[in-house]
Design an enzyme around this catalytic site. Structure first.
Site, PDB file in Angstrom:
ATOM      1  N   GLY A  46       0.838  -1.187   0.000  1.00  0.00           N
ATOM      2  CA  GLY A  46       0.000   0.000   0.000  1.00  0.00           C
ATOM      3  C   GLY A  46       0.875   1.239   0.000  1.00  0.00           C
ATOM      4  O   GLY A  46       2.090   1.156   0.264  1.00  0.00           O
ATOM      5  N   GLN A  51       2.545  10.067   1.924  1.00  0.00           N
ATOM      6  CA  GLN A  51       3.901   9.508   2.041  1.00  0.00           C
ATOM      7  C   GLN A  51       4.822   9.969   0.915  1.00  0.00           C
ATOM      8  O   GLN A  51       6.040   9.817   1.006  1.00  0.00           O
ATOM      9  CB  GLN A  51       3.848   7.971   2.052  1.00  0.00           C
ATOM     10  CG  GLN A  51       3.166   7.400   3.288  1.00  0.00           C
ATOM     11  CD  GLN A  51       3.082   5.891   3.232  1.00  0.00           C
ATOM     12  OE1 GLN A  51       2.175   5.351   2.613  1.00  0.00           O
ATOM     13  NE2 GLN A  51       4.008   5.193   3.848  1.00  0.00           N
ATOM     14  N   CYS A  98       5.651  -0.313   7.613  1.00  0.00           N
ATOM     15  CA  CYS A  98       5.325   0.986   7.008  1.00  0.00           C
ATOM     16  C   CYS A  98       6.523   1.451   6.197  1.00  0.00           C
ATOM     17  O   CYS A  98       7.654   1.428   6.693  1.00  0.00           O
ATOM     18  CB  CYS A  98       5.011   2.012   8.100  1.00  0.00           C
ATOM     19  SG  CYS A  98       4.574   3.634   7.444  1.00  0.00           S
ATOM     20  N   LEU A  99       6.270   1.865   4.957  1.00  0.00           N
ATOM     21  CA  LEU A  99       7.375   2.300   4.101  1.00  0.00           C
ATOM     22  C   LEU A  99       8.002   3.595   4.613  1.00  0.00           C
ATOM     23  O   LEU A  99       9.119   3.924   4.226  1.00  0.00           O
ATOM     24  CB  LEU A  99       6.878   2.469   2.661  1.00  0.00           C
ATOM     25  CG  LEU A  99       6.372   1.166   2.015  1.00  0.00           C
ATOM     26  CD1 LEU A  99       5.810   1.445   0.621  1.00  0.00           C
ATOM     27  CD2 LEU A  99       7.471   0.110   1.951  1.00  0.00           C
ATOM     28  N   HIS A 140      -4.756   1.322   7.698  1.00  0.00           N
ATOM     29  CA  HIS A 140      -3.391   1.870   7.798  1.00  0.00           C
ATOM     30  C   HIS A 140      -3.232   3.045   6.832  1.00  0.00           C
ATOM     31  O   HIS A 140      -2.674   4.094   7.185  1.00  0.00           O
ATOM     32  CB  HIS A 140      -2.398   0.744   7.479  1.00  0.00           C
ATOM     33  CG  HIS A 140      -0.954   1.111   7.476  1.00  0.00           C
ATOM     34  ND1 HIS A 140      -0.036   0.598   8.374  1.00  0.00           N
ATOM     35  CD2 HIS A 140      -0.226   1.942   6.657  1.00  0.00           C
ATOM     36  CE1 HIS A 140       1.163   1.095   8.110  1.00  0.00           C
ATOM     37  NE2 HIS A 140       1.082   1.915   7.063  1.00  0.00           N
ATOM     38  N   GLU A 141      -3.750   2.890   5.611  1.00  0.00           N
ATOM     39  CA  GLU A 141      -3.581   3.944   4.595  1.00  0.00           C
ATOM     40  C   GLU A 141      -4.461   5.164   4.900  1.00  0.00           C
ATOM     41  O   GLU A 141      -4.027   6.317   4.718  1.00  0.00           O
ATOM     42  CB  GLU A 141      -3.885   3.400   3.196  1.00  0.00           C
ATOM     43  CG  GLU A 141      -3.025   2.220   2.758  1.00  0.00           C
ATOM     44  CD  GLU A 141      -1.539   2.454   2.895  1.00  0.00           C
ATOM     45  OE1 GLU A 141      -1.095   3.614   2.846  1.00  0.00           O
ATOM     46  OE2 GLU A 141      -0.800   1.465   3.072  1.00  0.00           O
ATOM     47  N   HIS A 144      -2.753   7.246   7.325  1.00  0.00           N
ATOM     48  CA  HIS A 144      -1.740   8.136   6.720  1.00  0.00           C
ATOM     49  C   HIS A 144      -2.395   9.418   6.206  1.00  0.00           C
ATOM     50  O   HIS A 144      -1.823  10.512   6.331  1.00  0.00           O
ATOM     51  CB  HIS A 144      -1.058   7.453   5.526  1.00  0.00           C
ATOM     52  CG  HIS A 144       0.114   6.597   5.893  1.00  0.00           C
ATOM     53  ND1 HIS A 144       1.198   7.076   6.596  1.00  0.00           N
ATOM     54  CD2 HIS A 144       0.391   5.291   5.630  1.00  0.00           C
ATOM     55  CE1 HIS A 144       2.093   6.110   6.752  1.00  0.00           C
ATOM     56  NE2 HIS A 144       1.620   5.009   6.181  1.00  0.00           N
TER      57      HIS A 144
HETATM   58  O1  K1U Z   1       1.523   2.413   3.838  1.00  0.00           O
HETATM   59  C1  K1U Z   1       2.625   1.874   3.919  1.00  0.00           C
HETATM   60  O2  K1U Z   1       3.520   2.336   4.595  1.00  0.00           O
HETATM   61  C2  K1U Z   1       2.826   0.574   3.170  1.00  0.00           C
HETATM   62  C3  K1U Z   1       2.746  -0.643   4.074  1.00  0.00           C
HETATM   63  C4  K1U Z   1       1.306  -1.121   4.086  1.00  0.00           C
HETATM   64  C5  K1U Z   1       0.898  -2.058   5.174  1.00  0.00           C
HETATM   65  C6  K1U Z   1       1.637  -3.168   5.523  1.00  0.00           C
HETATM   66  C7  K1U Z   1       1.208  -4.035   6.524  1.00  0.00           C
HETATM   67  C8  K1U Z   1       0.018  -3.786   7.165  1.00  0.00           C
HETATM   68  C9  K1U Z   1      -0.701  -2.676   6.844  1.00  0.00           C
HETATM   69  C10 K1U Z   1      -0.288  -1.817   5.834  1.00  0.00           C
HETATM   70  C11 K1U Z   1       3.672  -1.705   3.504  1.00  0.00           C
HETATM   71  O3  K1U Z   1       3.489  -2.135   2.415  1.00  0.00           O
HETATM   72  S1  K1U Z   1       4.992  -2.220   4.503  1.00  0.00           S
HETATM   73  C12 K1U Z   1       5.785  -3.466   3.492  1.00  0.00           C
HETATM   74  C13 K1U Z   1       5.024  -4.755   3.425  1.00  0.00           C
HETATM   75  O4  K1U Z   1       4.113  -4.974   4.190  1.00  0.00           O
HETATM   76  C14 K1U Z   1       5.402  -5.761   2.408  1.00  0.00           C
HETATM   77  C15 K1U Z   1       6.461  -5.569   1.554  1.00  0.00           C
HETATM   78  C16 K1U Z   1       6.774  -6.541   0.613  1.00  0.00           C
HETATM   79  C17 K1U Z   1       6.042  -7.684   0.516  1.00  0.00           C
HETATM   80  C18 K1U Z   1       4.994  -7.889   1.372  1.00  0.00           C
HETATM   81  C19 K1U Z   1       4.649  -6.919   2.316  1.00  0.00           C
HETATM   82 ZN    ZN Z   2       2.570   3.213   6.331  1.00  0.00          ZN
END
Ligand code: K1U
Ligand code: ZN
Length: 175
Positions: A46, A51, A98-99, A140-141, A144
């Site tokens: 996501g 972000q 979270c990125l 989560h989004e 943000h």
């Molecule tokens: O919004 C963001 O920061 C992105 C985040 C979204 C998210 C992850 C987990 C639970 C709720 C929301 C991410 O994508 S973190 C990276 C991640 O989860 C992932 C990366 C590569 C493969 C699989 C998952």
């Molecule tokens: Zn996030």
């Protein structure tokens, strides 16, 4: 299309509240395309416009599935002006990342199911009940878009430990 820089904590721009999109026009569609490219490159599941420094109330999500041949099948979805209409009393826990807080994960408790409404990249309205990871990711989004980070849902002690781990990881990497 372009890969955009992702803001990371403690950037104060992550705390701004996004504004509703008046019209899903070419500018919003370009933003959405860039956000997908940025999310896939990260990689993530996501990404919210806040972000990448935009105040448009937009996020993208792709919870890929595995095809019969074992190859990942993409399912890109864009959400413009998303709203939670209803949330279940039942909660579920997911080990969220979270990125904007790279390589740090923590268990976050949120409503297990939500009913949400949004516009897609063609401006078409959708209303759907989501559960499991789609419900977690959507919440989560939307957080943000309201300037909220997953660490805000943790106890102060857990948040401090996670942010100290992030600071150490950055120091070790020379960042
Ligand atoms: O919004 C963001 O920061 C992105 C985040 C979204 C998210 C992850 C987990 C639970 C709720 C929301 C991410 O994508 S973190 C990276 C991640 O989860 C992932 C990366 C590569 C493969 C699989 C998952
Ligand atoms: Zn996030």
């Amino acid at each position: 299309m372009a890969i955009l820089p992702i803001l990371e904590v403690p950037d104060p721009r992550l705390r701004r509240k996004a504004l509703p999109v008046a019209e899903v026009d070419a500018g919003i569609r370009t933003l959405i395309a860039d956000m997908f490219e940025t999310m896939y490159a990260a990689p993530g599941i996501g990404l919210a416009a806040v972000q990448v420094g935009s105040l448009a109330r937009v996020f993208v999500m792709d919870l890929q599935t595995e095809g019969e041949d074992g190859v990942a099948v993409r399912n890109p979805r864009a959400f413009v002006n998303p709203e939670v209409l209803w949330a279940s009393d039942e909660l579920s826990t997911y080990n969220e990342g979270c990125l904007s807080i790279p390589d740090q994960y923590a268990e976050v408790e949120r409503p297990a199911r939500v009913r949400a409404r949004w516009l897609d990249s063609d401006g078409v309205s959708h209303e759907e009940e989501l559960e499991g990871l789609p419900a977690t990711c959507l919440q989560h989004e939307i957080d943000h878009l309201d300037g909220v980070l997953f660490v805000d849902h943790l106890t102060r002690l857990k948040r401090d430990i996670l942010l100290r781990k992030l600071a150490k990881a950055r120091k070790d990497k020379g960042k």
